[in-house]
Design a protein around this motif. Structure first.
Motif, PDB file in Angstrom:
ATOM      1  N   MET A   1      -1.236  21.816 -16.453  1.00  0.00           N
ATOM      2  CA  MET A   1      -1.561  22.197 -15.084  1.00  0.00           C
ATOM      3  C   MET A   1      -0.245  22.374 -14.341  1.00  0.00           C
ATOM      4  O   MET A   1       0.620  21.510 -14.411  1.00  0.00           O
ATOM      5  CB  MET A   1      -2.384  21.119 -14.383  1.00  0.00           C
TER       6      MET A   1
ATOM      7  N   ASP B   1      -7.873  23.274 -21.295  1.00  0.00           N
ATOM      8  CA  ASP B   1      -6.651  23.150 -20.502  1.00  0.00           C
ATOM      9  C   ASP B   1      -5.662  22.271 -21.249  1.00  0.00           C
ATOM     10  O   ASP B   1      -6.010  21.191 -21.706  1.00  0.00           O
ATOM     11  CB  ASP B   1      -6.946  22.505 -19.145  1.00  0.00           C
TER      12      ASP B   1
ATOM     13  N   GLN C   1      -7.169  24.056  -6.159  1.00  0.00           N
ATOM     14  CA  GLN C   1      -6.867  24.497  -7.511  1.00  0.00           C
ATOM     15  C   GLN C   1      -7.419  25.903  -7.729  1.00  0.00           C
ATOM     16  O   GLN C   1      -8.527  26.215  -7.282  1.00  0.00           O
ATOM     17  CB  GLN C   1      -7.466  23.555  -8.564  1.00  0.00           C
TER      18      GLN C   1
END
Length: 136
Positions: A82, A79, A122
């Motif tokens: 976000m 990642d 999420q």
């Protein structure tokens, strides 16, 4: 004029486009201002400000000359960003994301440690990008 907006570089453009094209208008009131499922670019705005832009990874790679500043692979499983969005109903937004091809990453939960009335969840979009949905 947009001060800042996220741009995602994606390998699965059409699938990712359809995910956001279905959800951004419904959840955030955003409208698509450019592009379509054929790519290589699309963007959505809300209240005259950029909300999200998608760009096909191959198209982006074509703009970087050989020997240019690019280092490492074009895509990694790690990642790097976000997305965080405020929505009126976290549970409904989470369900909509999953219904449109999102992968659950963290189910809806109250987060009093983040704020007295904060609720979040999420999901990962079809490209694997993490998106946090919040209400408070």
């Amino acid at each position: 004029m947009d001060a800042l907006y996220p741009r995602l570089l994606v390998a699965r453009f059409e699938e990712t486009f359809r995910f956001y094209d279905a959800l951004l208008p419904a959840l955030l009131g955003a409208t698509r201002t450019r592009g379509n499922a054929e790519g290589p670019y699309a963007s959505w705005d809300a209240a005259g400000q950029g909300v999200l832009a998608l760009l096909d990874r191959t198209a982006m790679a074509a703009t970087v000359p050989p020997g240019g500043p690019r280092t490492g692979p074009a895509a990694t499983p790690d990642d790097r960003t976000m997305l965080v969005s405020r929505v009126p109903d976290v549970d409904a937004a989470y369900a909509a994301c999953v219904d449109h091809g999102g992968t659950p990453a963290g189910p809806p939960a109250d987060r009093p440690e983040w704020g007295p009335t904060l609720r979040s969840a999420q999901v990962r979009d079809p490209e694997g990008n993490l998106w946090e949905l919040q209400s408070y």
